[in-house]
Design an enzyme around this catalytic site. Structure first.
Site, PDB file in Angstrom:
ATOM      1  N   ASP A  63       9.931   0.587  13.099  1.00  0.00           N
ATOM      2  CA  ASP A  63       9.304   1.881  12.812  1.00  0.00           C
ATOM      3  C   ASP A  63       8.621   2.478  14.040  1.00  0.00           C
ATOM      4  O   ASP A  63       8.451   1.802  15.057  1.00  0.00           O
ATOM      5  CB  ASP A  63       8.303   1.745  11.642  1.00  0.00           C
ATOM      6  N   ASP A 132      -1.385  -2.557   1.403  1.00  0.00           N
ATOM      7  CA  ASP A 132      -0.851  -1.962   0.172  1.00  0.00           C
ATOM      8  C   ASP A 132       0.554  -2.498  -0.153  1.00  0.00           C
ATOM      9  O   ASP A 132       1.242  -1.964  -1.015  1.00  0.00           O
ATOM     10  CB  ASP A 132      -0.821  -0.429   0.289  1.00  0.00           C
ATOM     11  N   HIS A 134       3.149  -2.606   1.972  1.00  0.00           N
ATOM     12  CA  HIS A 134       4.292  -2.005   2.680  1.00  0.00           C
ATOM     13  C   HIS A 134       4.952  -3.009   3.619  1.00  0.00           C
ATOM     14  O   HIS A 134       4.296  -3.912   4.145  1.00  0.00           O
ATOM     15  CB  HIS A 134       3.905  -0.707   3.418  1.00  0.00           C
ATOM     16  N   GLU A 139       5.964   2.754   2.242  1.00  0.00           N
ATOM     17  CA  GLU A 139       4.725   2.744   1.468  1.00  0.00           C
ATOM     18  C   GLU A 139       5.037   2.593  -0.021  1.00  0.00           C
ATOM     19  O   GLU A 139       6.188   2.785  -0.450  1.00  0.00           O
ATOM     20  CB  GLU A 139       3.966   4.056   1.716  1.00  0.00           C
TER      21      GLU A 139
END
Ligand code: F6R
Length: 261
Positions: A63, A132, A134, A139
Site C-alpha cells: 500500500d 481495527d 485491517h 479497512e
C-alpha cells in the site's frame, strides 16, 4: 491458519526472519509481498542481520498514501528505502510500489495487479494488522474479494498512523492498497503482531466470524497463513493455550515445514 505465540516481539521478528530467509534460500527468485509500519521495522532489521541473500528477490508493496511521492519522508516508499532496500542488492526494477502520485488511479491499480500476475503471483506475503483488523489498507467493510484500488482510511487508522508523521502534519485520508482478494492469492501469508493494542483485532481475525467487519478474518480462508504474535497480542484468544500446545508438540517434520529448514 497456524497460530504461533512467542514471549516477546523480538522472538516474533526472529522467527519471521528465519522463515523468510529459509524460503529465499530455497527459492532465490522469490516474489515477496512487503508490508510497512512499526511491526515490520524490527523484522527487516532482523532479516538483514540473518544475512539472507536477497539479490534475486522481486518485491511488491501492499500500500501507499495517495498524494505522497517516493521522496516524501512519510511515504511507504521512503520507509522501504530506509529500512530495507538500501541495505540490499535488489535491483530497482524488481521493487514494485504503488505510486502515490499517480494521475490515473484505476489504470495504475489495474497495471499493478497485472505486474503481480506477470511474475506468477506473490510467493510469500508479509502482513501486519491494524487495531481495527485491517490488512494492507483494507479497512472494515472492504469487500473480501477486493483488488488493488483506492480506499479512505478510518479515523482510527489515521490517528494510529499519526505517530509516523511529524507533529502538525496531516495523515493522508486517501490510500492505494492491494485488495483482500489480491492478498488471498499469495501462496503463503505471514502475519505478525505484537502488543496489547492488537489483541482485539487478532482475536477477531483468528477466532471471530469471517466478516468484512474484520478484514484480516478473510485469512481464515487462506490455505497457508501463519500468524506469529507475542503474548500481549494473544491476550484475547480463547484458545491461546491450545495454540501453544500445538506449537510445542509439533513433530519435527512439521516444524521444518513451518520454519522451512
Ligand atoms: C502497511 C500495512 C498496514 C500495517 C498496519 C499495522 O503496509 O499494510 O496494514 O501493517 O497498519 O501497522 P503498525 O505495524 O504500524 O501497527
Amino acid at each position: 491458519m497456524e497460530i504461533v505465540i512467542l514471549p516477546d516481539p523480538e522472538q516474533v521478528q526472529k522467527l519471521a526472519a528465519k522463515i523468510v530467509k529459509a524460503q529465499v534460500t530455497q527459492e532465490p527468485n522469490l516474489v515477496l509481498g512487503c508490508a510497512t509500519g512499526s511491526t515490520m521495522e524490527g523484522f527487516y532489521a532482523e532479516l538483514l542481520r540473518h544475512g539472507a541473500i536477497l539479490d534475486g528477490v522481486t518485491t511488491f508493496n501492499l500500500d501507499e498514501y495517495l498524494g505522497l511521492d517516493a521522496y516524501h519522508p512519510c511515504s511507504y516508499a521512503a520507509f522501504m528505502q530506509e529500512h530495507f532496500f538500501r541495505h540490499t542488492a535488489i535491483p530497482p526494477q524488481r521493487r514494485h510500489l504503488l505510486d502515490g502520485k499517480t494521475d490515473d488511479v484505476s489504470r495504475h491499480c489495474a497495471a499493478y495487479e497485472e505486474q503481480i500476475r506477470a511474475v506468477g503471483g506473490i510467493d510469500l506475503q508479509l502482513l501486519g494488522i491494524g487495531r481495527d483488523g485491517h490488512i494492507a489498507f483494507n479497512e472494515p467493510g472492504s469487500s473480501l474479494a477486493s483488488r488493488t484500488r483506492l480506499k479512505i482510511l478510518t479515523p482510527l487508522t489515521r490517528e494510529s498512523n499519526a505517530r509516523h508523521f511529524p507533529p502538525g502534519w496531516e495523515v493522508p485520508k486517501y490510500v492505494l492498497t492491494m485488495g483482500i482478494g489480491t492478498i488471498l492469492e499469495a501462496h503463503r501469508c505471514l502475519l505478525l503482531a505484537f502488543g496489547e493494542s492488537k489483541a482485539e483485532a487478532i482475536a477477531a481475525a483468528v477466532e471471530g466470524p469471517l466478516s468484512a467487519d474484520c478484514p484480516a478474518s478473510a485469512l481464515q480462508f487462506h490455505q497457508r497463513t501463519t500468524v506469529i504474535i507475542d503474548g500481549a497480542a494473544a491476550q484475547k484468544l480463547r484458545r491461546a493455550e491450545y495454540y501453544r500446545t500445538v506449537y510445542e508438540n509439533k513433530p519435527n517434520w512439521m516444524r521444518r515445514e513451518l520454519e522451512g529448514e
